[in-house]
Motif scaffolding. Sequence first.
Motif, PDB file in Angstrom:
ATOM      1  N   LEU A  59       0.858  -1.191   0.000  1.00  0.00           N
ATOM      2  CA  LEU A  59       0.000   0.000   0.000  1.00  0.00           C
ATOM      3  C   LEU A  59       0.890   1.235   0.000  1.00  0.00           C
ATOM      4  N   GLN A  60       0.411   2.297  -0.630  1.00  0.00           N
ATOM      5  CA  GLN A  60       1.180   3.534  -0.739  1.00  0.00           C
ATOM      6  C   GLN A  60       0.414   4.673  -0.077  1.00  0.00           C
ATOM      7  N   LEU A  61       1.147   5.620   0.500  1.00  0.00           N
ATOM      8  CA  LEU A  61       0.524   6.851   0.987  1.00  0.00           C
ATOM      9  C   LEU A  61       0.263   7.752  -0.213  1.00  0.00           C
ATOM     10  N   PRO A  62      -1.012   8.078  -0.485  1.00  0.00           N
ATOM     11  CA  PRO A  62      -1.263   8.989  -1.610  1.00  0.00           C
ATOM     12  C   PRO A  62      -0.858  10.414  -1.239  1.00  0.00           C
ATOM     13  N   ASP A  63      -0.445  11.181  -2.238  1.00  0.00           N
ATOM     14  CA  ASP A  63      -0.180  12.601  -1.998  1.00  0.00           C
ATOM     15  C   ASP A  63      -1.477  13.301  -1.624  1.00  0.00           C
ATOM     16  N   LEU A  64      -1.362  14.377  -0.834  1.00  0.00           N
ATOM     17  CA  LEU A  64      -2.519  15.253  -0.642  1.00  0.00           C
ATOM     18  C   LEU A  64      -2.921  15.833  -1.993  1.00  0.00           C
ATOM     19  N   PRO A  65      -4.225  16.058  -2.211  1.00  0.00           N
ATOM     20  CA  PRO A  65      -4.654  16.646  -3.490  1.00  0.00           C
ATOM     21  C   PRO A  65      -4.443  18.163  -3.544  1.00  0.00           C
TER      22      PRO A  65
ATOM     23  N   THR B 101      -1.281  21.086  11.066  1.00  0.00           N
ATOM     24  CA  THR B 101      -2.207  19.961  11.244  1.00  0.00           C
ATOM     25  C   THR B 101      -2.101  18.979  10.085  1.00  0.00           C
ATOM     26  N   LEU B 102      -2.102  19.493   8.845  1.00  0.00           N
ATOM     27  CA  LEU B 102      -2.030  18.572   7.702  1.00  0.00           C
ATOM     28  C   LEU B 102      -0.686  17.854   7.662  1.00  0.00           C
ATOM     29  N   GLY B 103       0.370  18.522   8.120  1.00  0.00           N
ATOM     30  CA  GLY B 103       1.676  17.876   8.170  1.00  0.00           C
ATOM     31  C   GLY B 103       1.664  16.665   9.089  1.00  0.00           C
ATOM     32  N   PHE B 104       1.127  16.841  10.275  1.00  0.00           N
ATOM     33  CA  PHE B 104       1.021  15.703  11.192  1.00  0.00           C
ATOM     34  C   PHE B 104      -0.005  14.679  10.697  1.00  0.00           C
ATOM     35  N   HIS B 105      -1.160  15.180  10.248  1.00  0.00           N
ATOM     36  CA  HIS B 105      -2.286  14.288   9.956  1.00  0.00           C
ATOM     37  C   HIS B 105      -1.991  13.413   8.734  1.00  0.00           C
ATOM     38  N   HIS B 106      -1.517  14.019   7.668  1.00  0.00           N
ATOM     39  CA  HIS B 106      -1.201  13.250   6.458  1.00  0.00           C
ATOM     40  C   HIS B 106       0.173  12.587   6.540  1.00  0.00           C
TER      41      HIS B 106
ATOM     42  N   GLY C 173     -22.173  -1.825   3.485  1.00  0.00           N
ATOM     43  CA  GLY C 173     -22.999  -1.749   2.286  1.00  0.00           C
ATOM     44  C   GLY C 173     -23.463  -0.337   1.973  1.00  0.00           C
ATOM     45  N   LEU C 174     -22.795   0.658   2.534  1.00  0.00           N
ATOM     46  CA  LEU C 174     -23.135   2.054   2.280  1.00  0.00           C
ATOM     47  C   LEU C 174     -22.092   2.671   1.356  1.00  0.00           C
ATOM     48  N   LYS C 175     -22.533   3.639   0.560  1.00  0.00           N
ATOM     49  CA  LYS C 175     -21.591   4.325  -0.339  1.00  0.00           C
ATOM     50  C   LYS C 175     -21.261   5.701   0.232  1.00  0.00           C
ATOM     51  N   PRO C 176     -20.023   5.905   0.710  1.00  0.00           N
ATOM     52  CA  PRO C 176     -19.655   7.218   1.251  1.00  0.00           C
ATOM     53  C   PRO C 176     -19.653   8.297   0.169  1.00  0.00           C
ATOM     54  N   LEU C 177     -20.140   9.472   0.546  1.00  0.00           N
ATOM     55  CA  LEU C 177     -20.146  10.616  -0.370  1.00  0.00           C
ATOM     56  C   LEU C 177     -19.234  11.732   0.122  1.00  0.00           C
ATOM     57  N   LEU C 178     -19.150  11.904   1.459  1.00  0.00           N
ATOM     58  CA  LEU C 178     -18.352  12.986   2.054  1.00  0.00           C
ATOM     59  C   LEU C 178     -18.103  12.609   3.515  1.00  0.00           C
ATOM     60  N   THR C 179     -16.939  12.996   4.047  1.00  0.00           N
ATOM     61  CA  THR C 179     -16.693  12.688   5.454  1.00  0.00           C
ATOM     62  C   THR C 179     -15.934  13.801   6.160  1.00  0.00           C
ATOM     63  N   VAL C 180     -16.112  13.850   7.481  1.00  0.00           N
ATOM     64  CA  VAL C 180     -15.273  14.682   8.343  1.00  0.00           C
ATOM     65  C   VAL C 180     -14.702  13.777   9.435  1.00  0.00           C
ATOM     66  N   ASP C 181     -13.412  13.946   9.673  1.00  0.00           N
ATOM     67  CA  ASP C 181     -12.675  13.178  10.680  1.00  0.00           C
ATOM     68  C   ASP C 181     -12.817  13.910  12.014  1.00  0.00           C
ATOM     69  N   VAL C 182     -13.357  13.242  13.032  1.00  0.00           N
ATOM     70  CA  VAL C 182     -13.475  13.902  14.341  1.00  0.00           C
ATOM     71  C   VAL C 182     -12.529  13.297  15.385  1.00  0.00           C
ATOM     72  N   TRP C 183     -11.508  12.555  14.943  1.00  0.00           N
ATOM     73  CA  TRP C 183     -10.415  12.215  15.860  1.00  0.00           C
ATOM     74  C   TRP C 183      -9.770  13.534  16.304  1.00  0.00           C
ATOM     75  N   GLU C 184      -9.328  13.593  17.536  1.00  0.00           N
ATOM     76  CA  GLU C 184      -8.712  14.844  18.009  1.00  0.00           C
ATOM     77  C   GLU C 184      -7.506  15.249  17.173  1.00  0.00           C
ATOM     78  N   HIS C 185      -6.769  14.278  16.603  1.00  0.00           N
ATOM     79  CA  HIS C 185      -5.590  14.656  15.803  1.00  0.00           C
ATOM     80  C   HIS C 185      -5.987  15.488  14.578  1.00  0.00           C
ATOM     81  N   ALA C 186      -7.261  15.435  14.188  1.00  0.00           N
ATOM     82  CA  ALA C 186      -7.715  16.194  13.021  1.00  0.00           C
ATOM     83  C   ALA C 186      -7.878  17.685  13.309  1.00  0.00           C
ATOM     84  N   TYR C 187      -8.070  18.032  14.574  1.00  0.00           N
ATOM     85  CA  TYR C 187      -8.417  19.430  14.857  1.00  0.00           C
ATOM     86  C   TYR C 187      -7.763  20.039  16.087  1.00  0.00           C
ATOM     87  N   TYR C 188      -7.071  19.220  16.910  1.00  0.00           N
ATOM     88  CA  TYR C 188      -6.662  19.752  18.209  1.00  0.00           C
ATOM     89  C   TYR C 188      -5.638  20.882  18.118  1.00  0.00           C
ATOM     90  N   LEU C 189      -4.716  20.826  17.162  1.00  0.00           N
ATOM     91  CA  LEU C 189      -3.716  21.897  17.036  1.00  0.00           C
ATOM     92  C   LEU C 189      -4.383  23.225  16.686  1.00  0.00           C
TER      93      LEU C 189
END
Length: 196
Positions: free
Chosen positions: A3-9, A23-28, A153-169
């Motif tokens: 598996l590969q880490l994809p680049d941020l878009p 935040t994106l540096g740590f998160h990604h 069996g659900l098709k994701p359309l959009l998501t928000v990450d609510v782990w603290e690492h996503a927003y705490y900084l």
Amino acid sequence: MALQLPDLPYEHDALAPYVSAETLGFHHDKHHQAYVTNANKLIAGTDLEAKSLEEIIAVAAADPAKKGLFNNAAQVWNHTFLWHSMKPNGGGAASGAIAKLIDRDFGSFDVFAEKFAAAAVAQFGSGWAWLVSNGDKLDIVTTANADTPIVRGLKPLLTVDVWEHAYYLDYQNRRPDYVKIFLDKLANWDFANANL
Ligand code: MN3
């Protein structure tokens, strides 16, 4: 094929000031990378090495002995989906086909946004809030920790990450502020439309 880490878009500072480059540096670069590294360690030397990420997640989800692999592989998938769920100059009311479906299934965009935010804020501990397609109807679901709608069996359309690492900084304990900013400034409705 590991598996590969994809680049941020987008660049690390592209979502600032709403999500900082730090935040994106740590998160990604750290968290997402760690999930990739750990999943690769767990599939090394097994027949799962030849499988797609989605196949690995399905196999691991069905086997309680593979919980560690499920957690890491699902987090690889969830985070790749997350980066595309945000974009610079995003947010605000949905447009296109998804806007019509949101009106049909939630009554209005404002009602949808209120319910999505409430679900994201109410998710206890770490997890995710998702807009999904459930059969022919849109729905809002939350998942805990690494859990992902693609094994339900659900098709994701959009998501928000609510782990603290996503927003705490950037937001410390103010998850409601972060979720509001996601909806107002970041949500990528082009991506949600493409997922329909
Ligand atoms: Mn995360």
